[in-house]
Motif scaffolding. Structure first.
Motif, PDB file in Angstrom:
ATOM      1  N   UNK A  74     106.741 -54.943 -86.250  1.00  0.00           N
ATOM      2  CA  UNK A  74     105.330 -55.241 -86.046  1.00  0.00           C
ATOM      3  C   UNK A  74     104.559 -53.932 -86.022  1.00  0.00           C
ATOM      4  N   UNK A  75     103.295 -54.009 -86.425  1.00  0.00           N
ATOM      5  CA  UNK A  75     102.478 -52.823 -86.279  1.00  0.00           C
ATOM      6  C   UNK A  75     101.191 -53.212 -85.569  1.00  0.00           C
ATOM      7  N   UNK A  76     100.741 -52.318 -84.720  1.00  0.00           N
ATOM      8  CA  UNK A  76      99.479 -52.503 -84.016  1.00  0.00           C
ATOM      9  C   UNK A  76      98.471 -51.596 -84.699  1.00  0.00           C
ATOM     10  N   UNK A  77      97.386 -52.175 -85.176  1.00  0.00           N
ATOM     11  CA  UNK A  77      96.352 -51.421 -85.882  1.00  0.00           C
ATOM     12  C   UNK A  77      95.357 -50.872 -84.860  1.00  0.00           C
ATOM     13  N   UNK A  78      95.212 -49.566 -84.852  1.00  0.00           N
ATOM     14  CA  UNK A  78      94.251 -48.965 -83.929  1.00  0.00           C
ATOM     15  C   UNK A  78      92.852 -49.396 -84.327  1.00  0.00           C
ATOM     16  N   UNK A  79      91.938 -49.375 -83.376  1.00  0.00           N
ATOM     17  CA  UNK A  79      90.570 -49.795 -83.678  1.00  0.00           C
ATOM     18  C   UNK A  79      89.871 -48.796 -84.599  1.00  0.00           C
ATOM     19  N   UNK A  80      90.234 -47.525 -84.474  1.00  0.00           N
ATOM     20  CA  UNK A  80      89.649 -46.557 -85.401  1.00  0.00           C
ATOM     21  C   UNK A  80      90.757 -46.038 -86.315  1.00  0.00           C
ATOM     22  N   UNK A  81      90.355 -45.418 -87.414  1.00  0.00           N
ATOM     23  CA  UNK A  81      91.336 -44.968 -88.409  1.00  0.00           C
ATOM     24  C   UNK A  81      92.275 -43.914 -87.859  1.00  0.00           C
ATOM     25  N   UNK A  82      91.742 -43.086 -86.982  1.00  0.00           N
ATOM     26  CA  UNK A  82      92.571 -42.041 -86.391  1.00  0.00           C
ATOM     27  C   UNK A  82      92.415 -42.114 -84.878  1.00  0.00           C
ATOM     28  N   UNK A  83      93.484 -41.852 -84.177  1.00  0.00           N
ATOM     29  CA  UNK A  83      93.365 -41.745 -82.723  1.00  0.00           C
ATOM     30  C   UNK A  83      93.937 -40.416 -82.284  1.00  0.00           C
ATOM     31  N   UNK A  84      93.302 -39.850 -81.292  1.00  0.00           N
ATOM     32  CA  UNK A  84      93.735 -38.567 -80.768  1.00  0.00           C
ATOM     33  C   UNK A  84      93.884 -38.733 -79.265  1.00  0.00           C
ATOM     34  N   UNK A  85      95.048 -38.380 -78.741  1.00  0.00           N
ATOM     35  CA  UNK A  85      95.237 -38.525 -77.294  1.00  0.00           C
ATOM     36  C   UNK A  85      95.782 -37.249 -76.674  1.00  0.00           C
ATOM     37  N   UNK A  86      95.309 -36.996 -75.468  1.00  0.00           N
ATOM     38  CA  UNK A  86      95.783 -35.863 -74.678  1.00  0.00           C
ATOM     39  C   UNK A  86      96.854 -36.374 -73.710  1.00  0.00           C
ATOM     40  N   UNK A  87      96.719 -37.664 -73.391  1.00  0.00           N
ATOM     41  CA  UNK A  87      97.612 -38.312 -72.436  1.00  0.00           C
ATOM     42  C   UNK A  87      98.153 -39.585 -73.049  1.00  0.00           C
ATOM     43  N   UNK A  88      99.411 -39.891 -72.792  1.00  0.00           N
ATOM     44  CA  UNK A  88      99.966 -41.160 -73.257  1.00  0.00           C
ATOM     45  C   UNK A  88     100.833 -41.768 -72.171  1.00  0.00           C
ATOM     46  N   UNK A 103     112.860 -48.217 -82.540  1.00  0.00           N
ATOM     47  CA  UNK A 103     112.114 -49.020 -81.576  1.00  0.00           C
ATOM     48  C   UNK A 103     110.616 -48.802 -81.730  1.00  0.00           C
ATOM     49  N   UNK A 104     110.211 -47.578 -81.967  1.00  0.00           N
ATOM     50  CA  UNK A 104     108.779 -47.274 -82.064  1.00  0.00           C
ATOM     51  C   UNK A 104     108.563 -46.082 -82.973  1.00  0.00           C
ATOM     52  N   UNK A 105     107.488 -46.127 -83.757  1.00  0.00           N
ATOM     53  CA  UNK A 105     107.199 -44.993 -84.643  1.00  0.00           C
ATOM     54  C   UNK A 105     105.717 -44.953 -84.999  1.00  0.00           C
ATOM     55  N   UNK A 106     105.140 -43.777 -84.957  1.00  0.00           N
ATOM     56  CA  UNK A 106     103.764 -43.582 -85.435  1.00  0.00           C
ATOM     57  C   UNK A 106     103.643 -42.142 -85.900  1.00  0.00           C
ATOM     58  N   UNK A 107     102.760 -41.923 -86.868  1.00  0.00           N
ATOM     59  CA  UNK A 107     102.593 -40.568 -87.401  1.00  0.00           C
ATOM     60  C   UNK A 107     101.145 -40.316 -87.785  1.00  0.00           C
ATOM     61  N   UNK A 192     100.616 -48.097 -85.141  1.00  0.00           N
ATOM     62  CA  UNK A 192     101.894 -47.732 -84.516  1.00  0.00           C
ATOM     63  C   UNK A 192     102.866 -48.890 -84.742  1.00  0.00           C
ATOM     64  N   UNK A 193     104.088 -48.557 -85.085  1.00  0.00           N
ATOM     65  CA  UNK A 193     105.105 -49.570 -85.400  1.00  0.00           C
ATOM     66  C   UNK A 193     106.067 -49.786 -84.243  1.00  0.00           C
ATOM     67  N   UNK A 194     106.520 -51.017 -84.132  1.00  0.00           N
ATOM     68  CA  UNK A 194     107.581 -51.349 -83.170  1.00  0.00           C
ATOM     69  C   UNK A 194     108.670 -52.127 -83.914  1.00  0.00           C
ATOM     70  N   UNK A 195     109.897 -51.800 -83.637  1.00  0.00           N
ATOM     71  CA  UNK A 195     111.025 -52.522 -84.231  1.00  0.00           C
ATOM     72  C   UNK A 195     111.416 -52.060 -85.627  1.00  0.00           C
TER      73      UNK A 195
END
Ligand SMILES: *[C@@H]1O[C@H](CO)[C@@H](O)[C@H](O)[C@H]1NC(C)=O
Ligand SMILES: *[C@@H]1O[C@H](CO)[C@@H](O)[C@H](O)[C@H]1NC(C)=O
Ligand SMILES: *[C@@H]1O[C@H](CO)[C@@H](O)[C@H](O)[C@H]1NC(C)=O
Ligand SMILES: [Ca+2]
Length: 247
Positions: A74-88, A103-107, A192-195
């Motif tokens: 499955x993939x979860x589509x972020x609301x914006x094209x790019x996301x930038x995080x300082x904290x996760x 299990x999980x992958x995003x790039x 972001x992908x799961x599985x």
């Protein structure tokens, strides 16, 4: 320099009351899913009187499970094209009989990526906050936790990141470390992908199998992915792998 602290496997010491009627309570930071719990008194109160009364309180456990058959993701589509995080803050539970699987992958386009995989029944976390301009290699960091995770029991993964500081935990065992490289933000593109992942050729992963098993309560920075999957929310895409010949 990599600093690693290992907190031993959930052996916790709690102080009790010192009078005859007070109640002392403690919150557990990690939930316990167990059939038996062993309580070992290590000291009696200062008067030397012996007595122990313990109450354990659970809380409502909401469980949402996604089953992966090894061909899908499955993939979860972020609301914006790019996301930038300082904290996760990322967490999920998983259960499988397989010893390999994504299990999980995003790039992202600057060389940033995050992956959580099973490799030889160990949990492997890799993160890069971006390719270094000074070093030829990408600024990646890889850490492993656990063993024999293909035991068809539930295992609990959690990741807390603040800038370069990471707490990576599996079933309450925590690895604390600092990420390599010069950057502090995780820049990801669209999803972001799961599985598993969709386009193997586009990803940096050398071929690895999709996950086969169950994932429970996937939370990605306060987005409850499994809940979105259950509600067939439009931000979730189910990817069915097309067969590609691997030579
Ligand atoms: C980042 O570095 C890695 C390792 O050197 C390389 O394989 C990858 O192509 C680089 N990515 C970008 C976007 O420069
Ligand atoms: C990691 O855990 C330690 C000890 O509990 C805590 O002080 C620290 O803030 C945590 N780091 C992150 C990035 O959550
Ligand atoms: C570049 O790589 C070397 C060797 O891997 C490492 O010692 C150094 O800290 C790296 N520099 C930066 C800025 O990440
Ligand atoms: Ca970055």
């Amino acid at each position: 320099m990599l600093i690693i602290y290992v907190v031993s496997y959930l052996l916790l010491t709690f102080f009790g009351n010192v009078n005859s009627s007070g109640v002392v309570s403690h919150d557990l930071h990690y939930p316990i899913l167990a059939r038996y719990l062993r309580i070992i008194p290590v000291a009696w109160n200062p008067q030397g009187t012996i007595g122990l009364r313990v109450g354990l309180y659970g809380c409502y456990y909401d469980s949402e499970i996604v089953y992966f058959d090894g061909d899908d993701a499955i993939s979860y589509q972020f609301r914006s094209k790019k996301v930038r995080s300082t904290e996760d803050i990322i967490g999920f539970n998983f259960k499988t009989m397989e010893h390999e699987g994504i299990l999980m992958y995003a790039a992202g386009s600057q060389g940033d990526y995050i992956s959580v995989e099973l490799q030889q029944a160990q949990l492997v976390l890799s993160i890069s906050l971006g390719n270094s301009s000074l070093n030829m290699s990408g600024g990646e960091t890889t850490m492993k936790l656990g063993s024999l995770l293909d035991d068809q029991h539930w295992h609990q993964f959690r990741l807390d990141r603040y800038r370069k500081y990471v707490n990576f935990s599996l079933d309450g065992e925590i690895l604390q470390f600092r990420l390599n490289g010069e950057f502090e933000q995780l820049d990801l593109d669209t999803e972001i992908f799961f599985g598993g992942v969709r386009n193997y050729e586009k990803q940096r992963l050398v071929y690895r199998p999709n996950f086969r098993g169950c994932m429970e309560n996937i939370a990605y920075n306060l987005v409850y992915i499994t809940n979105l999957v259950r509600r067939r929310h439009p931000s979730i895409r189910v990817e069915v792998r097309i067969n590609i010949d691997w030579v």
